[in-house]
Write a protein that holds these residues in place. Structure first.
Motif, short mmCIF file in Angstrom:
data_model
loop_
_atom_site.label_atom_id
_atom_site.label_comp_id
_atom_site.label_asym_id
_atom_site.label_seq_id
_atom_site.Cartn_x
_atom_site.Cartn_y
_atom_site.Cartn_z
N LEU A 6 -6.83 5.38 -3.46
CA LEU A 6 -5.59 5.59 -2.69
C LEU A 6 -4.66 4.39 -2.83
O LEU A 6 -3.45 4.54 -2.87
N GLY A 7 -5.24 3.20 -2.90
CA GLY A 7 -4.47 1.98 -3.08
C GLY A 7 -5.32 0.96 -3.80
O GLY A 7 -6.50 0.81 -3.50
N GLU A 12 2.49 -4.43 -1.76
CA GLU A 12 3.10 -3.10 -1.72
C GLU A 12 4.53 -3.11 -2.25
O GLU A 12 5.36 -3.93 -1.85
N ARG A 17 0.35 0.31 -4.00
CA ARG A 17 -0.15 0.50 -2.64
C ARG A 17 -1.35 -0.41 -2.41
O ARG A 17 -2.16 -0.63 -3.31
N SER A 33 -3.83 2.09 2.64
CA SER A 33 -2.96 3.16 2.13
C SER A 33 -3.35 4.54 2.65
O SER A 33 -3.13 5.54 1.99
N SER A 36 -0.01 6.52 3.93
CA SER A 36 1.01 6.69 2.89
C SER A 36 0.53 7.60 1.77
O SER A 36 1.30 7.94 0.88
N THR A 37 -0.75 8.02 1.83
CA THR A 37 -1.34 8.79 0.74
C THR A 37 -1.88 10.14 1.19
O THR A 37 -1.66 11.16 0.53
N LEU A 245 -3.40 4.03 -9.33
CA LEU A 245 -3.27 4.93 -8.20
C LEU A 245 -3.62 6.35 -8.63
O LEU A 245 -3.19 6.83 -9.69
N GLY A 246 -4.41 7.03 -7.82
CA GLY A 246 -4.77 8.40 -8.09
C GLY A 246 -6.01 8.59 -8.93
O GLY A 246 -6.47 9.72 -9.11
#
Length: 251
Positions: A6-7, A12, A17, A33, A36-37, A245-246
């Motif tokens: 997620l971060g 930031e 993140r 995060s 925000s995610t 990220l992701g």
């Protein structure tokens, strides 16, 4: 175990993140995060949060999460934090000055959040996971973790400079599949990394000589956004993977 990134940054910006990983949709590693995610529905599924230390980029979404999920869960979300970290959260975050004390809201018996301290270096149970905490080197009390479920273990260094006990524990974990390890500053800022309790790529390279890797994936996180291009260049020549990220992994 399923791991979602997620971060994975040490700061930031719109494309960066702060530290937060999600295990099996229910266990969060740090809380930089979450809001925000994740969607509201996903946030409500998180039962436990392991916090490595009290610095803002690792805990900043705890108060915002509490405000979002109030009235939407039957039991509190448990924040597992070392004794010093737990004290810092109570005194400096959930103190009714900086933020309402959601460890007592709506009632003391049924709060939104519960802070459960552990002794740095202890092993404890979090749902189906056995968690071994490992003190590492940082200006405040900071812990790495080995998280085990069944025959699979993964580890997270937490914020740390050069350390020894972490590697001893990892070398004694035959089920280890992945290590999340921090690297924050480029090699030219070695002195800053040393003073602030962080690693550079060169320092990480030296640390990995202490590690009996045995096929374990080494996944690097906490890169400072201001130095991303240089950090990726310096890490690119090493047998490690820089997280994005992701990213999602199955171990």
């Amino acid at each position: 175990m399923k791991l979602q990134v997620l971060g994975c940054h040490g700061g930031e910006l719109p494309s960066c993140r702060t530290t937060c990983f999600l295990v099996d949709d229910v266990l969060s590693l740090d809380a930089g995060s979450l809001t925000s995610t994740l969607s509201l529905e996903q946030l409500c599924k998180v039962d436990d949060i392991l916090v490595g230390h009290s610095h803002f980029d690792h805990v900043k979404d705890l108060p915002l999460m509490a405000d979002l999920i109030i009235g939407r869960r039957d039991k509190p979300v448990t924040i597992h934090a070392s004794r010093e970290c737990a004290r810092a959260l109570r005194e400096n975050m959930f103190n009714n000055a900086l933020w309402p004390d959601f460890t007592r809201i709506p009632t003391r018996k049924e709060p939104v959040l519960r802070i459960k301290p552990f002794r740095a270096g202890s092993t404890f149970q979090v749902g189906p996971y056995t968690v071994q905490s490992i003190p590492v080197h940082h200006p405040v009390e900071s812990c790495g973790f080995v998280i085990t479920r069944g025959r699979t273990s993964m580890a997270m260094s937490g914020d740390t400079g050069p350390t020894d006990k972490l590697w001893k524990v990892l070398n004694q974990t035959p089920t280890l599949k992945a290590l999340l390890v921090e690297t924050s500053f480029p090699n030219a800022l070695h002195q800053l990394a040393d003073v602030s309790g962080h690693l550079t790529p060169k320092m990480l390279e030296n640390e990995l000589t202490k590690f009996q890797r045995n096929g374990c994936n080494v996944l690097v996180y906490h890169l400072k956004p201001a130095f991303l291009p240089q950090l990726k260049k310096e890490l690119g020549v090493m047998p490690v993977e820089v997280l994005e990220l992701g990213d999602t992994f199955e171990f």
